[in-house]
Design an enzyme around this catalytic site. Structure first.
Site, PDB file in Angstrom:
ATOM      1  N   LYS A  76       0.844  -1.202   0.000  1.00 41.52           N
ATOM      2  CA  LYS A  76       0.000   0.000   0.000  1.00 41.52           C
ATOM      3  C   LYS A  76       0.882   1.255   0.000  1.00 41.52           C
ATOM      4  CE  LYS A  76      -0.222  -0.087   5.052  1.00 41.52           C
ATOM      5  NZ  LYS A  76      -0.993  -0.580   6.204  1.00 41.52           N
ATOM      6  N   ARG A 178     -11.028   0.373  14.391  1.00 42.16           N
ATOM      7  CA  ARG A 178     -10.954   1.059  13.101  1.00 42.16           C
ATOM      8  C   ARG A 178     -11.980   0.417  12.180  1.00 42.16           C
ATOM      9  NH1 ARG A 178      -5.078   1.697  10.230  1.00 42.16           N
ATOM     10  NH2 ARG A 178      -5.482  -0.471   9.659  1.00 42.16           N
ATOM     11  N   TYR A 316      15.380  29.888   9.282  1.00 42.09           N
ATOM     12  CA  TYR A 316      14.257  30.599   9.901  1.00 42.09           C
ATOM     13  C   TYR A 316      14.268  30.438  11.417  1.00 42.09           C
ATOM     14  CZ  TYR A 316      12.010  30.714   5.264  1.00 42.09           C
ATOM     15  OH  TYR A 316      11.714  30.923   3.946  1.00 42.09           O
ATOM     16  N   MET A 382      11.319  24.673   3.095  1.00 43.16           N
ATOM     17  CA  MET A 382      10.482  23.957   2.122  1.00 43.16           C
ATOM     18  C   MET A 382      11.312  23.085   1.177  1.00 43.16           C
ATOM     19  SD  MET A 382       7.702  25.438  -0.610  1.00 43.16           S
ATOM     20  CE  MET A 382       6.742  26.292   0.616  1.00 43.16           C
TER      21      MET A 382
HETATM   22  C1  PLP Z   1      -0.278  -1.613   6.837  1.00 38.83           C
HETATM   23  C2  PLP Z   1      -0.969  -2.869   7.184  1.00 38.83           C
HETATM   24  C3  PLP Z   1      -0.251  -4.047   7.419  1.00 38.83           C
HETATM   25  C4  PLP Z   1       1.265  -4.093   7.478  1.00 38.83           C
HETATM   26  O1  PLP Z   1       1.714  -3.542   8.694  1.00 38.83           O
HETATM   27  P1  PLP Z   1       3.284  -3.543   9.047  1.00 38.83           P
HETATM   28  O2  PLP Z   1       3.355  -3.052  10.427  1.00 38.83           O
HETATM   29  O3  PLP Z   1       3.925  -2.622   8.061  1.00 38.83           O
HETATM   30  O4  PLP Z   1       3.734  -4.939   8.871  1.00 38.83           O
HETATM   31  C5  PLP Z   1      -0.964  -5.215   7.616  1.00 38.83           C
HETATM   32  N1  PLP Z   1      -2.312  -5.210   7.614  1.00 38.83           N
HETATM   33  C6  PLP Z   1      -3.027  -4.090   7.420  1.00 38.83           C
HETATM   34  C7  PLP Z   1      -4.504  -4.148   7.445  1.00 38.83           C
HETATM   35  C8  PLP Z   1      -2.391  -2.884   7.217  1.00 38.83           C
HETATM   36  O5  PLP Z   1      -3.114  -1.782   7.025  1.00 38.83           O
END
Ligand code: PLP
Length: 467
Positions: A76, A178, A316, A382
């Protein structure tokens, strides 16, 4: 010729061919910083994960009713910033048989790139049930997570419209708070899923959930909370079975549980950060303890290098004042590139009277006396930040155009090589955010592609990105 006079804190890179070297030189001239991703490291990390879960399924703990454990490479968010397609292909080369994405679009991109259903299952899990391209996903053999009643109805309707059964993974909320069905809603969800199964629109392939605190195995409260999530998960599985659902697979383990809890590998584990060569939390140790190697190196070429007098304000807010005559160097990446502003540096002399002290993000700088670590001095801007070199550039042999390393594999303290964990510590975040924030002004260049991927896969990648 200029290149010959500069020092580099990175590499030397093992280019596969003269084309790779040309691509590299072109990236250096077009961009002030580059992320080099080692596909051989990604593959080796996946091989390591496959061997870890293989050991747990052959250790006798495996349930005879269920298959051996498979591994999903979680890709992802553009493969945690490493590049979706190259990382997915390296994960498959390392033995992953599943790929996971949060967004449908990323899953569809993998299929469109030619990763067919015969090669990998793909699961996607985040969408709004009113607009997601369910029919396209079903037709592309993408497994879909479902954790809401609206989701069940939307997927079933899309399956009916395209005349093909959708493969769904039922998400349950075991305590993360969640996504997923709560225990209260679960009987109704099972009944609805059963109905759609009998109509042939849905097939419940798996039941799954996500862990909240598995990355802190030294904290007794968190261990107890994970144990509780496992118990709740098992209850959900039992209720699904009693309700007439017979999922082939159960999956719960992220990286932390893949590494630390073999008893909950079930039929599939979902490591993400381990694929990229990091442990989820530094309290677990370092990546090398688990046989993992960080795959990404972030490097940049210095802009202005100059001498300044004692007491000179840097950047800054004047949060950093030079404590003596010194040289500074401009590193041409800033928060618009994903360098966290919270990794700014402040010393006791600066801070406009507040006298705050904060060690900025670390950078490996090559000097004529060997590598040394400098830090972000003053605020990250930036497009750039400044480093106090802690000495005169002419004595150190440091000059404009030198390549410095923000993070890399972390080849030991003697080599003074920071990792993304060091940046995370300075920025008060986690390595995940360090990678995923890197933006597209930083090109991703791939090392060891030819050694890692087959010819057909190599052709899927942008040739200009291969080193
Ligand atoms: C991101 C994610 C993972 C992987 O998590 P890691 O800590 O990077 O291994 C597994 N399952 C779900 C649902 C996730 O969103």
């Amino acid at each position: 010729m200029n290149g010959l006079m500069t020092l580099t804190a990175c590499g030397p890179w093992n280019f596969s061919s003269s084309v790779g070297e040309t691509n590299y030189q072109k990236a250096l001239s077009e961009y002030p910083a580059q992320a080099i991703v080692d596909l051989a490291a990604l593959k080796a990390n996946m091989q390591r994960l496959v061997s870890i879960v293989g050991a747990s399924s052959s250790a006798g703990s495996a349930d005879p009713d269920h298959a051996a454990t498979a591994v999903m490479g979680v890709v992802k968010a553009d493969a945690y910033g490493h590049g979706l397609l190259p990382s997915a292909l390296a994960a498959l080369a390392g033995g992953a048989t599943w790929l996971g994405t949060a967004q449908p679009r990323e899953a569809l991109l993998l299929r469109k790139a030619g990763i067919g259903a015969d090669r990998a299952h793909i699961l996607t899990w985040l969408y709004n049930g009113t607009a997601a391209p369910f029919a396209e996903m079903i037709e592309s053999d993408i497994d879909i997570s479902v954790g809401s009643f609206a989701g069940i109805e939307a997927i079933a309707a899309a399956a009916a419209s395209c005349g093909k059964c959708a493969r769904v993974h039922v998400k349950v909320d075991t305590g993360f708070g969640r996504n997923g069905f709560t225990p209260e809603a679960f009987d109704a969800a099972v009944a609805s899923l059963r109905l759609h199964e009998s109509e042939g629109t849905l097939k419940v392939v798996a039941i799954w959930s996500h862990l909240a605190v598995a990355d802190m195995p030294k904290e007794p409260d968190f261990v107890a909370a994970t144990d509780q999530q496992v118990r709740v998960f098992e209850q959900f599985v039992a209720r699904a079975e009693r309700g007439g659902l017979h999922p082939e697979m159960r999956h719960l383990a992220n990286t932390a549980a893949t590494l630390m809890r073999p008893e909950i590998h079930y039929e599939l584990t979902r490591p993400g950060i381990a694929l990229y060569g990091y442990e989820p939390d530094p309290s677990m140790g370092v990546a090398g303890d688990f046989g993992l190697q960080p795959a990404m190196t972030l490097q940049a070429q210095l802009a202005t290098v100059k001498d300044v007098e004692k007491g000179h304000g840097i950047s800054y807010g004047r949060t950093y004042l030079t404590s003596g005559p010194t040289s500074t160097a401009v590193v041409p990446v800033g928060y618009a590139d994903g360098i966290h502003r919270s990794a700014s540096g402040a010393n006791a002399l600066g801070a406009g009277g507040k006298k705050a002290v904060h060690e900025g993000g670390p950078v490996r700088v090559m000097t004529s006396q060997g590598p040394r670590i400098c830090h972000v001095s003053g605020r990250v801007c930036m497009d750039q930040f400044v480093m106090d070199l802690g000495g005169f550039a002419r004595d150190l042999g440091v000059s404009e155009g030198d390549t410095v390393e923000l993070f890399g594999p972390g080849r030991g303290a003697a080599l003074a090589e920071p990792t993304a964990d060091d940046w995370a510590a300075s920025a008060q975040t986690i390595s995940y955010e360090i990678f995923t924030c890197l933006r597209n002004r930083i090109p991703r260049l791939y090392l060891h592609a030819a050694e890692t991927l087959g010819a057909a896969d190599l052709e899927k990648l942008d040739p200009a990105s291969l080193l």
